[in-house]
Design a protein around this motif. Structure first.
Motif, PDB file in Angstrom:
ATOM      1  N   MET A  89       0.897  -1.190  -0.023  1.00 38.10           N
ATOM      2  CA  MET A  89      -0.010  -0.115   0.033  1.00 38.10           C
ATOM      3  C   MET A  89       0.998   1.218   0.135  1.00 38.10           C
ATOM      4  O   MET A  89       2.038   1.301   0.277  1.00 38.10           O
ATOM      5  CB  MET A  89      -0.835  -0.022   1.212  1.00 38.10           C
ATOM      6  CG  MET A  89      -2.217   0.732   1.041  1.00 38.10           C
ATOM      7  SD  MET A  89      -3.220   0.130  -0.032  1.00 38.10           S
ATOM      8  CE  MET A  89      -4.494   1.325  -0.012  1.00 38.10           C
ATOM      9  N   PHE A  90       0.403   2.408  -0.439  1.00 37.20           N
ATOM     10  CA  PHE A  90       1.151   3.575  -0.660  1.00 37.20           C
ATOM     11  C   PHE A  90       1.671   3.939   0.719  1.00 37.20           C
ATOM     12  O   PHE A  90       0.807   4.125   1.750  1.00 37.20           O
ATOM     13  CB  PHE A  90       0.300   4.670  -1.205  1.00 37.20           C
ATOM     14  CG  PHE A  90       1.006   6.036  -1.417  1.00 37.20           C
ATOM     15  CD1 PHE A  90       2.054   6.058  -2.518  1.00 37.20           C
ATOM     16  CD2 PHE A  90       0.850   7.061  -0.514  1.00 37.20           C
ATOM     17  CE1 PHE A  90       2.676   7.356  -2.660  1.00 37.20           C
ATOM     18  CE2 PHE A  90       1.565   8.021  -0.651  1.00 37.20           C
ATOM     19  CZ  PHE A  90       2.366   8.360  -1.857  1.00 37.20           C
ATOM     20  N   GLY A  91       2.848   4.337   1.019  1.00 33.81           N
ATOM     21  CA  GLY A  91       3.399   4.797   2.201  1.00 33.81           C
ATOM     22  C   GLY A  91       4.178   3.941   3.190  1.00 33.81           C
ATOM     23  O   GLY A  91       4.841   4.157   4.071  1.00 33.81           O
ATOM     24  N   GLU A  92       3.517   2.472   2.873  1.00 34.54           N
ATOM     25  CA  GLU A  92       4.239   1.547   3.669  1.00 34.54           C
ATOM     26  C   GLU A  92       5.573   1.026   3.300  1.00 34.54           C
ATOM     27  O   GLU A  92       5.975   1.342   2.221  1.00 34.54           O
ATOM     28  CB  GLU A  92       3.303   0.081   3.341  1.00 34.54           C
ATOM     29  CG  GLU A  92       1.850   0.268   4.116  1.00 34.54           C
ATOM     30  CD  GLU A  92       1.104  -0.895   4.007  1.00 34.54           C
ATOM     31  OE1 GLU A  92       1.841  -1.980   3.551  1.00 34.54           O
ATOM     32  OE2 GLU A  92      -0.131  -0.776   4.327  1.00 34.54           O
ATOM     33  N   LYS A  93       6.286   0.683   4.169  1.00 27.17           N
ATOM     34  CA  LYS A  93       7.831   0.376   4.088  1.00 27.17           C
ATOM     35  C   LYS A  93       7.947  -1.046   3.359  1.00 27.17           C
ATOM     36  O   LYS A  93       6.997  -1.712   3.839  1.00 27.17           O
ATOM     37  CB  LYS A  93       8.630   0.475   5.359  1.00 27.17           C
ATOM     38  CG  LYS A  93       8.535   1.628   5.938  1.00 27.17           C
ATOM     39  CD  LYS A  93       9.560   2.947   5.463  1.00 27.17           C
ATOM     40  CE  LYS A  93       9.628   4.028   6.319  1.00 27.17           C
ATOM     41  NZ  LYS A  93      10.386   4.930   5.768  1.00 27.17           N
ATOM     42  N   PRO A  94       8.836  -1.212   2.503  1.00 29.14           N
ATOM     43  CA  PRO A  94       8.752  -2.373   1.873  1.00 29.14           C
ATOM     44  C   PRO A  94       9.494  -3.371   2.927  1.00 29.14           C
ATOM     45  O   PRO A  94      10.013  -3.125   3.910  1.00 29.14           O
ATOM     46  CB  PRO A  94       9.763  -2.409   0.583  1.00 29.14           C
ATOM     47  CG  PRO A  94      10.636  -1.077   1.024  1.00 29.14           C
ATOM     48  CD  PRO A  94       9.736  -0.409   1.777  1.00 29.14           C
ATOM     49  N   THR A  95       8.864  -4.529   3.033  1.00 28.41           N
ATOM     50  CA  THR A  95       9.243  -5.793   3.730  1.00 28.41           C
ATOM     51  C   THR A  95       9.598  -7.342   3.159  1.00 28.41           C
ATOM     52  O   THR A  95       9.043  -7.548   2.073  1.00 28.41           O
ATOM     53  CB  THR A  95       8.240  -5.918   5.043  1.00 28.41           C
ATOM     54  OG1 THR A  95       7.019  -6.473   4.386  1.00 28.41           O
ATOM     55  CG2 THR A  95       7.949  -4.685   5.880  1.00 28.41           C
ATOM     56  N   CYS A  96      10.333  -8.000   3.869  1.00 22.76           N
ATOM     57  CA  CYS A  96      10.715  -9.180   3.348  1.00 22.76           C
ATOM     58  C   CYS A  96       9.399  -9.966   3.267  1.00 22.76           C
ATOM     59  O   CYS A  96       8.533 -10.231   4.351  1.00 22.76           O
ATOM     60  CB  CYS A  96      11.783  -9.931   4.049  1.00 22.76           C
ATOM     61  SG  CYS A  96      12.211 -11.510   3.432  1.00 22.76           S
ATOM     62  N   SER A  97       9.041 -10.724   2.127  1.00 25.83           N
ATOM     63  CA  SER A  97       7.966 -11.670   2.178  1.00 25.83           C
ATOM     64  C   SER A  97       8.007 -12.766   2.733  1.00 25.83           C
ATOM     65  O   SER A  97       7.127 -13.484   3.111  1.00 25.83           O
ATOM     66  CB  SER A  97       7.781 -11.726   0.619  1.00 25.83           C
ATOM     67  OG  SER A  97       8.938 -12.747   0.094  1.00 25.83           O
ATOM     68  N   ILE A  98       9.259 -13.056   3.098  1.00 22.45           N
ATOM     69  CA  ILE A  98       9.403 -14.462   3.976  1.00 22.45           C
ATOM     70  C   ILE A  98       9.569 -14.008   5.648  1.00 22.45           C
ATOM     71  O   ILE A  98       8.669 -14.621   6.339  1.00 22.45           O
ATOM     72  CB  ILE A  98      10.701 -15.028   3.605  1.00 22.45           C
ATOM     73  CG1 ILE A  98      10.490 -15.539   2.246  1.00 22.45           C
ATOM     74  CG2 ILE A  98      10.941 -16.406   4.552  1.00 22.45           C
ATOM     75  CD1 ILE A  98      11.875 -15.945   1.463  1.00 22.45           C
ATOM     76  N   CYS A  99      10.543 -13.105   5.861  1.00 26.65           N
ATOM     77  CA  CYS A  99      10.675 -12.830   7.684  1.00 26.65           C
ATOM     78  C   CYS A  99       9.947 -11.623   8.037  1.00 26.65           C
ATOM     79  O   CYS A  99       9.817 -11.373   9.144  1.00 26.65           O
ATOM     80  CB  CYS A  99      12.064 -12.879   7.952  1.00 26.65           C
ATOM     81  SG  CYS A  99      12.962 -11.471   7.311  1.00 26.65           S
TER      82      CYS A  99
END
Length: 57
Positions: free
Chosen positions: A1-11
């Motif tokens: 979503m807009f404004g959210e920080k990218p995160t690892c899809s696994i951990c």
């Protein structure tokens, strides 16, 4: 979503600037992409370097 920080899809670790990441995505059909960061957030799933190394071993 807009404004959210990218995160690892696994951990689910937050991706920081200058982190080495791997992105799983489809190759785009169109040309002229200028905002690569936004495209990656919308179309890709990030994998941090630690999770990628664990998965490939």
């Amino acid at each position: 979503m807009f404004g959210e920080k990218p995160t690892c899809s696994i951990c689910h670790k937050e991706i920081q600037g200058n982190d080495v990441v791997f992105v799983k995505m489809r190759y785009p059909n169109y040309k002229g992409m200028t905002e690569i960061t936004a495209y990656l957030r919308n179309e890709g799933s990030f994998i941090c370097e630690d999770c990628f190394n664990k998965k490939s071993n």
